[in-house]
Structure formats: C-alpha cells, structure tokens
Design a protein around this motif. Structure first.
Motif, PDB file in Angstrom:
ATOM      1  N   VAL A   1      -3.441   4.797  -1.506  1.00  0.00           N
ATOM      2  CA  VAL A   1      -4.506   5.794  -0.539  1.00  0.00           C
ATOM      3  C   VAL A   1      -3.768   6.886  -0.480  1.00  0.00           C
ATOM      4  O   VAL A   1      -2.581   7.088   0.065  1.00  0.00           O
ATOM      5  CB  VAL A   1      -4.464   5.061   0.919  1.00  0.00           C
ATOM      6  N   ALA A   2      -4.335   8.097  -0.988  1.00  0.00           N
ATOM      7  CA  ALA A   2      -3.740   9.347  -1.132  1.00  0.00           C
ATOM      8  C   ALA A   2      -4.554  10.542  -0.329  1.00  0.00           C
ATOM      9  O   ALA A   2      -5.804  10.568  -0.238  1.00  0.00           O
ATOM     10  CB  ALA A   2      -3.822   9.868  -2.593  1.00  0.00           C
ATOM     11  N   SER A   3      -3.753  11.534   0.178  1.00  0.00           N
ATOM     12  CA  SER A   3      -4.270  12.537   1.077  1.00  0.00           C
ATOM     13  C   SER A   3      -4.829  13.380  -0.157  1.00  0.00           C
ATOM     14  O   SER A   3      -4.665  13.426  -1.279  1.00  0.00           O
ATOM     15  CB  SER A   3      -3.170  13.239   1.770  1.00  0.00           C
ATOM     16  N   THR A   4      -5.971  14.152   0.302  1.00  0.00           N
ATOM     17  CA  THR A   4      -6.782  15.316  -0.460  1.00  0.00           C
ATOM     18  C   THR A   4      -5.719  16.339  -0.947  1.00  0.00           C
ATOM     19  O   THR A   4      -5.986  16.839  -2.052  1.00  0.00           O
ATOM     20  CB  THR A   4      -7.769  15.751   0.040  1.00  0.00           C
TER      21      THR A   4
ATOM     22  N   GLU B   1      -8.884  13.072   3.792  1.00  0.00           N
ATOM     23  CA  GLU B   1      -8.400  14.230   4.163  1.00  0.00           C
ATOM     24  C   GLU B   1      -7.185  13.976   5.073  1.00  0.00           C
ATOM     25  O   GLU B   1      -7.098  12.847   5.681  1.00  0.00           O
ATOM     26  CB  GLU B   1      -9.657  14.655   5.183  1.00  0.00           C
ATOM     27  N   PRO B   2      -6.140  14.838   4.957  1.00  0.00           N
ATOM     28  CA  PRO B   2      -4.955  14.662   5.826  1.00  0.00           C
ATOM     29  C   PRO B   2      -4.936  13.691   7.079  1.00  0.00           C
ATOM     30  O   PRO B   2      -4.422  13.081   7.382  1.00  0.00           O
ATOM     31  CB  PRO B   2      -4.390  15.832   5.801  1.00  0.00           C
TER      32      PRO B   2
ATOM     33  N   SER C   1      -4.248  16.154  -9.520  1.00  0.00           N
ATOM     34  CA  SER C   1      -4.648  16.356  -8.237  1.00  0.00           C
ATOM     35  C   SER C   1      -5.132  14.915  -7.633  1.00  0.00           C
ATOM     36  O   SER C   1      -5.082  13.910  -8.453  1.00  0.00           O
ATOM     37  CB  SER C   1      -5.993  16.969  -8.191  1.00  0.00           C
ATOM     38  N   ALA C   2      -5.318  14.817  -6.339  1.00  0.00           N
ATOM     39  CA  ALA C   2      -5.659  13.338  -5.606  1.00  0.00           C
ATOM     40  C   ALA C   2      -7.094  13.147  -6.343  1.00  0.00           C
ATOM     41  O   ALA C   2      -6.891  11.709  -6.710  1.00  0.00           O
ATOM     42  CB  ALA C   2      -5.866  13.793  -4.059  1.00  0.00           C
ATOM     43  N   GLU C   3      -7.980  14.057  -6.313  1.00  0.00           N
ATOM     44  CA  GLU C   3      -9.147  13.592  -7.034  1.00  0.00           C
ATOM     45  C   GLU C   3      -8.967  12.961  -8.588  1.00  0.00           C
ATOM     46  O   GLU C   3      -9.728  12.205  -8.886  1.00  0.00           O
ATOM     47  CB  GLU C   3     -10.277  14.783  -6.871  1.00  0.00           C
ATOM     48  N   GLN C   4      -8.331  13.722  -9.345  1.00  0.00           N
ATOM     49  CA  GLN C   4      -8.184  13.189 -10.662  1.00  0.00           C
ATOM     50  C   GLN C   4      -7.347  12.163 -10.434  1.00  0.00           C
ATOM     51  O   GLN C   4      -7.513  11.440 -11.421  1.00  0.00           O
ATOM     52  CB  GLN C   4      -7.317  14.471 -11.317  1.00  0.00           C
ATOM     53  N   ALA C   5      -6.431  11.715  -9.532  1.00  0.00           N
ATOM     54  CA  ALA C   5      -5.686  10.603  -9.556  1.00  0.00           C
ATOM     55  C   ALA C   5      -6.725   9.488  -9.299  1.00  0.00           C
ATOM     56  O   ALA C   5      -6.662   8.373  -9.741  1.00  0.00           O
ATOM     57  CB  ALA C   5      -4.479  10.638  -8.302  1.00  0.00           C
ATOM     58  N   ARG C   6      -7.469   9.629  -8.618  1.00  0.00           N
ATOM     59  CA  ARG C   6      -8.760   8.658  -8.222  1.00  0.00           C
ATOM     60  C   ARG C   6      -9.448   8.346  -9.357  1.00  0.00           C
ATOM     61  O   ARG C   6      -9.813   7.174 -10.060  1.00  0.00           O
ATOM     62  CB  ARG C   6      -9.402   8.830  -7.132  1.00  0.00           C
ATOM     63  N   HIS C   7      -9.834   9.407 -10.160  1.00  0.00           N
ATOM     64  CA  HIS C   7     -10.510   9.531 -11.587  1.00  0.00           C
ATOM     65  C   HIS C   7      -9.746   8.420 -12.679  1.00  0.00           C
ATOM     66  O   HIS C   7     -10.624   7.802 -13.329  1.00  0.00           O
ATOM     67  CB  HIS C   7     -10.858  10.895 -11.881  1.00  0.00           C
ATOM     68  N   ILE C   8      -8.658   8.646 -12.653  1.00  0.00           N
ATOM     69  CA  ILE C   8      -7.911   7.767 -13.693  1.00  0.00           C
ATOM     70  C   ILE C   8      -7.426   6.552 -13.403  1.00  0.00           C
ATOM     71  O   ILE C   8      -6.859   5.894 -14.020  1.00  0.00           O
ATOM     72  CB  ILE C   8      -6.794   8.895 -14.400  1.00  0.00           C
ATOM     73  N   GLY C   9      -7.643   6.280 -11.941  1.00  0.00           N
ATOM     74  CA  GLY C   9      -7.393   4.967 -11.636  1.00  0.00           C
ATOM     75  C   GLY C   9      -6.120   4.733 -10.746  1.00  0.00           C
ATOM     76  O   GLY C   9      -5.679   3.537 -10.479  1.00  0.00           O
ATOM     77  N   LEU C  10      -5.314   5.798 -10.460  1.00  0.00           N
ATOM     78  CA  LEU C  10      -4.028   5.791  -9.869  1.00  0.00           C
ATOM     79  C   LEU C  10      -4.243   5.464  -8.486  1.00  0.00           C
ATOM     80  O   LEU C  10      -3.741   4.796  -7.623  1.00  0.00           O
ATOM     81  CB  LEU C  10      -3.253   6.998 -10.124  1.00  0.00           C
TER      82      LEU C  10
ATOM     83  N   ILE D   1       0.900  -1.254  -0.034  1.00  0.00           N
ATOM     84  CA  ILE D   1      -0.139   0.066   0.048  1.00  0.00           C
ATOM     85  C   ILE D   1       0.836   1.283   0.135  1.00  0.00           C
ATOM     86  O   ILE D   1       1.733   1.194   0.814  1.00  0.00           O
ATOM     87  CB  ILE D   1      -0.921   0.256   1.097  1.00  0.00           C
ATOM     88  N   ALA D   2       0.665   2.271  -0.803  1.00  0.00           N
ATOM     89  CA  ALA D   2       1.429   3.414  -0.952  1.00  0.00           C
ATOM     90  C   ALA D   2       0.424   4.526  -0.092  1.00  0.00           C
ATOM     91  O   ALA D   2      -0.740   4.553  -0.432  1.00  0.00           O
ATOM     92  CB  ALA D   2       1.483   4.015  -2.363  1.00  0.00           C
ATOM     93  N   ARG D   3       1.088   5.152   0.863  1.00  0.00           N
ATOM     94  CA  ARG D   3       0.328   6.067   1.720  1.00  0.00           C
ATOM     95  C   ARG D   3       0.678   7.269   1.253  1.00  0.00           C
ATOM     96  O   ARG D   3       1.991   7.758   1.607  1.00  0.00           O
ATOM     97  CB  ARG D   3       0.482   5.883   3.191  1.00  0.00           C
ATOM     98  N   VAL D   4       0.130   8.056   0.627  1.00  0.00           N
ATOM     99  CA  VAL D   4       0.655   9.299  -0.426  1.00  0.00           C
ATOM    100  C   VAL D   4       0.009  10.455   0.131  1.00  0.00           C
ATOM    101  O   VAL D   4      -1.193  10.826   0.236  1.00  0.00           O
ATOM    102  CB  VAL D   4       0.492   9.120  -1.888  1.00  0.00           C
TER     103      VAL D   4
END
Length: 264
Positions: free
Chosen positions: A125-128, A185-186, A170-179, A103-106
C-alpha cells in the motif's frame, strides 16, 4: 528483543515494524538487515500476530543500501562479502516466506532494497508521494538479492526496463505495473493499511498460510496431472482441519467464526 534500528508496535492483532534510521532514510546496513530478519521471524512465529506491517520513520520508506556499508563490503575479502550478501538475500526470503500476511506501507522513497522490501511483502500500500526504483546499475551493481521478488511483482518484461534504466517509478505507475496494490493520499495511508489489515483478520490464519503456499506451488507451472493432483490433495487436507470445520459451521450458522473474535 531490544532493537537498535527498529521499533515494534502492536495494534491489536497486527504488528507494525518501523524501520528507525530516518537520518539515513532507513538505508540498510548489517544491523538493520539482521534486526529485520529477526523481527519478521519472531513475529511470524507468534500466533497472536495475524498481520505484519512494515513501515519507515522519517521522509522515506527505505533508500536501499547504506553506501558506507556498501563500500565496506566492496573492500572486504570475497568470503566476507559473500557472507554479507547471503544475509541480505536471507532477509528478503524471510519476508517472502512468512506464513503471516505481510504488508509494506510505503511512503517517500523506496529505492533498491527498499523496493525489494515492498516486492517481497505480500501486499503493498503506497502513498501518492511514494517513489520506487531499482537504482543499482547507477552504482555499477545489480539488484541481485531483490531480483526474484521484484520480477515476481512487476513481471519479466517490466524488469528488463527498470533494472537497466533505474528510472523512478511513481506510485500510480507502481500500481499500473503490479507493484503497489493500493495508492492512497498521505493523510489516508494508515487508514488504508488498516482496512487491508481488517480484511485479513476475517480470514482463517491456517487457510491464509495455505493459500500463500499454494501460490508458490502453482505459479508459472503448467496445469498438468501433477499440479491438478497436488491441488486436490491440498483442499482435501484442509477441509478436514478444525479451522475449516469452524468456518463452514459459522457460515451455515450465520455467525462470525471463532478466529475473528475480538477483531471483527
């Protein structure tokens, strides 16, 4: 093993690898590359470790390659340059081929090689507040070592854009494209990572390793007779293992399987 650029933290059945070069935003150099490769290899071989979390200290997850290191490699003889490049490629392969879930905690910046680390991990799993980029072309180079993993994560079509524009994602775009699989939230990031770890601990470790191996075997292949036979062989073999027998017995007996003891 004593690490100069990493800190290893054990939280129950999970191991957290903290990149610890916050003064340079956890940028890669030859030492960090070697130590990350060793840490993932060592932890993956430890049956007590059921999940590996990769995180970064300081403001950033990882800002990619240390520019001083890059300059040294650019000035080196071709063979030395190639040797170093192979070590970098070996790091991402070591992460990608782990039998243990990763798991990458980004949080913060995950640029260049940092985005590669997130892509090579099984789960992100990414921070906003996280930002990603394949920023290499702005330095006159390409995202070569990370390329197979980023393309796998975001797809060929998205890669054509971001490999060439080097735009921040962005984090939201990263989720949208599958990354990124999850965005939190932090202040909730560690709790969300732990939720994913907890979910992983409910699965059989041999089955999880076999599941990732299955993905590698069938991804982007036509479902022909060879693939169908391979999947039949895999499930028949796995059903006969002690882990599978225990899992089925536990389900029918309405109890937790043995591998969750101490974790459930």
């Amino acid at each position: 093993m004593d690490y100069k650029t990493l800190k290893i933290e054990h939280r129950g059945a999970s191991a957290w690898i903290w990149m610890s070069r916050p003064e340079v935003h956890n940028a890669f150099d030859e030492t960090l590359i070697a130590e990350l490769t060793a840490a993932f290899t060592t932890l993956d071989a430890d049956p007590a470790v059921r999940a590996i979390v990769l995180a970064g200290e300081g403001k950033s997850f990882s800002a990619g390659a240390d520019l001083n290191w890059m300059q040294r490699q650019g000035a080196a003889a071709l063979e030395d340059n190639l040797t170093d490049a192979r070590k970098l490629a070996g790091l991402f392969r070591a992460i990608s081929m782990c039998s243990t879930p990763t798991i990458a905690r980004v949080h913060g910046a995950a640029l260049g090689g940092g985005m590669g680390l997130a892509s090579a991990s099984d789960i992100c799993v990414a921070s906003t507040k996280a930002q990603f980029a394949t920023s290499e072309v702005r330095l006159g180079i390409i995202p070569a070592a990370i390329g197979p993993y980023v393309v796998r994560a975001i797809g060929e079509r998205q890669a054509y854009r971001y490999f060439q524009t080097a735009e921040r994602i962005s984090a939201e775009q990263a989720r949208h494209i599958g990354l990124a699989h999850e965005v939190a939230e932090p202040q909730e990031l560690d709790a969300r990572v732990q939720q994913v770890v907890d979910a992983l601990l409910l699965g059989g470790p041999l089955a999880q390793a076999a599941a990732t191996d299955l993905i590698r075997a069938v991804a982007h292949r036509p479902v022909d007779d060879e693939v169908a036979e391979d999947t039949a062989q895999r499930i028949a073999t796995l059903r006969a293992t002690p882990e599978a027998r225990e899992g089925l017995a536990a389900f029918l007996g309405k109890r937790a399987p043995a591998w969750t003891q101490g974790h459930a």
